[in-house]
Design a protein around this motif. Structure first.
Motif, PDB file in Angstrom:
ATOM      1  N   ARG A 113       2.923   5.902  -2.948  1.00 32.73           N
ATOM      2  CA  ARG A 113       4.060   6.799  -3.178  1.00 32.73           C
ATOM      3  C   ARG A 113       4.457   6.828  -4.645  1.00 32.73           C
ATOM      4  O   ARG A 113       4.821   7.876  -5.184  1.00 32.73           O
ATOM      5  CB  ARG A 113       5.240   6.365  -2.310  1.00 32.73           C
ATOM      6  CG  ARG A 113       5.009   6.594  -0.819  1.00 32.73           C
ATOM      7  CD  ARG A 113       6.198   6.162   0.009  1.00 32.73           C
ATOM      8  NE  ARG A 113       5.954   6.375   1.431  1.00 32.73           N
ATOM      9  CZ  ARG A 113       6.814   6.089   2.392  1.00 32.73           C
ATOM     10  NH1 ARG A 113       7.998   5.566   2.082  1.00 32.73           N
ATOM     11  NH2 ARG A 113       6.519   6.324   3.657  1.00 32.73           N
ATOM     12  N   GLU A 128       0.826  -1.209   0.000  1.00 37.31           N
ATOM     13  CA  GLU A 128       0.000   0.000   0.000  1.00 37.31           C
ATOM     14  C   GLU A 128       0.857   1.255   0.000  1.00 37.31           C
ATOM     15  O   GLU A 128       0.600   2.201  -0.755  1.00 37.31           O
ATOM     16  CB  GLU A 128      -0.932  -0.021   1.202  1.00 37.31           C
ATOM     17  CG  GLU A 128      -2.010  -1.086   1.108  1.00 37.31           C
ATOM     18  CD  GLU A 128      -2.927  -1.111   2.315  1.00 37.31           C
ATOM     19  OE1 GLU A 128      -2.671  -0.350   3.275  1.00 37.31           O
ATOM     20  OE2 GLU A 128      -3.901  -1.889   2.297  1.00 37.31           O
ATOM     21  N   SER A 129       1.870   1.270   0.845  1.00 42.90           N
ATOM     22  CA  SER A 129       2.761   2.422   0.881  1.00 42.90           C
ATOM     23  C   SER A 129       3.471   2.600  -0.448  1.00 42.90           C
ATOM     24  O   SER A 129       3.575   3.718  -0.978  1.00 42.90           O
ATOM     25  CB  SER A 129       3.789   2.243   1.999  1.00 42.90           C
ATOM     26  OG  SER A 129       4.744   3.287   1.985  1.00 42.90           O
ATOM     27  N   ALA A 181       9.573   0.352   2.034  1.00 44.44           N
ATOM     28  CA  ALA A 181       8.590   0.214   3.111  1.00 44.44           C
ATOM     29  C   ALA A 181       8.645  -1.156   3.788  1.00 44.44           C
ATOM     30  O   ALA A 181       7.796  -1.465   4.628  1.00 44.44           O
ATOM     31  CB  ALA A 181       7.183   0.466   2.565  1.00 44.44           C
ATOM     32  N   THR A 223      -5.366   1.476  -3.891  1.00 41.16           N
ATOM     33  CA  THR A 223      -4.717   0.321  -3.256  1.00 41.16           C
ATOM     34  C   THR A 223      -5.537  -0.943  -3.434  1.00 41.16           C
ATOM     35  O   THR A 223      -4.976  -2.033  -3.565  1.00 41.16           O
ATOM     36  CB  THR A 223      -4.459   0.580  -1.762  1.00 41.16           C
ATOM     37  OG1 THR A 223      -5.690   0.906  -1.110  1.00 41.16           O
ATOM     38  CG2 THR A 223      -3.471   1.723  -1.568  1.00 41.16           C
TER      39      THR A 223
END
Length: 246
Positions: free
Chosen positions: A31, A26-27, A108, A49
């Motif tokens: 990004r 997700e991160s 991440a 996401t």
């Protein structure tokens, strides 16, 4: 159901069991989408996401089933995600797109907050217990993750479907892991976040199967029935694991 005697070996799934894969995904995609700009910024974060997770499920399972190779499933995920935003990618462009996303995903990488404490608790509760991993994926890629987050110091063996040629829930992969430790299936427990693939598969292979239900998922009637028949235990945090097995 608790094991009658403490297991000599505790085996784990990697992604979303010990390693915080979903959070990193997700991160990473959020990004990366920010760096891409229009038209990728048109969707809300939750929808974006969700699309990326769905594509991962679809195409990664095509890889596990042998319909795509490892790079092919990456290309398919990138190509389909771009297409949802009206962008067409060639295979070469899709590989480059995924490689750029992957840098954000790697940045991440982390363990779940309860991982290290749970391993420590198991070692205190079951003296001499040994740890290993069984993962559906490419061996080199999964080993890279294991080493990046420091799990290689705790895990004796990493069994990967890409190397073995069979994937969970096939009983052969669980039995291969037990053989690597020179223990019987009855002497091993397996913990994973997928009920059918991990816990039921392990239990039907003769191990103590434990479902880590972090997200309070509701199983299907078939999965619920088979889990009960196989004696699967359910926990919602790894903090519950040592008391369950010891």
């Amino acid at each position: 159901m608790t094991a009658a005697t403490p297991p000599r070996v505790v085996l784990f799934d990697l992604d979303d069991t010990l390693f915080a894969h979903r959070a990193a995904v997700e991160s990473g995609i959020l990004r990366y989408a920010e760096t891409l700009g229009a038209p990728y910024g048109a969707l809300e974060a939750e929808e974006l996401t969700s699309i990326w997770h769905d594509l991962e499920e679809e195409h990664y399972h095509s890889y596990l089933a042998g319909r795509l190779d490892f790079e092919g499933q990456r290309q398919a995920r990138a190509r389909d995600f771009a297409a949802r935003h009206g962008v067409a990618l060639t295979d070469e462009q899709a590989s480059a797109w995924f490689a750029d996303y992957f840098e954000h995903y790697v940045a991440a990488w982390s363990l779940h907050d309860d991982t290290t404490a749970a391993l420590d608790a198991l070692e205190r509760a079951i003296p001499g217990v040994r740890f290993g991993l069984i993962t559906n994926g490419d061996l080199a890629f999964q080993r890279r993750k294991v080493e990046a987050v420091g799990l290689d110091a705790r895990m004796e063996h990493l069994i990967a479907s890409g190397e073995l040629g069979v994937a969970k829930p096939d009983p052969a992969i669980f039995r291969a892991a037990c053989a690597a430790f020179s223990v019987t299936e009855a002497e091993a427990a397996y913990v994973g976040d997928r009920l059918r693939t991990d816990a039921i598969g392990a239990a039907q292979a003769g191990l103590t199967g434990v479902w880590l239900n972090r997200r309070d998922a509701v199983p299907s009637p078939d999965d619920e029935r088979d889990a009960m028949l196989a004696g699967v235990s359910t926990i919602r945090s790894l903090d519950e694991l040592a008391p369950l097995l010891a």
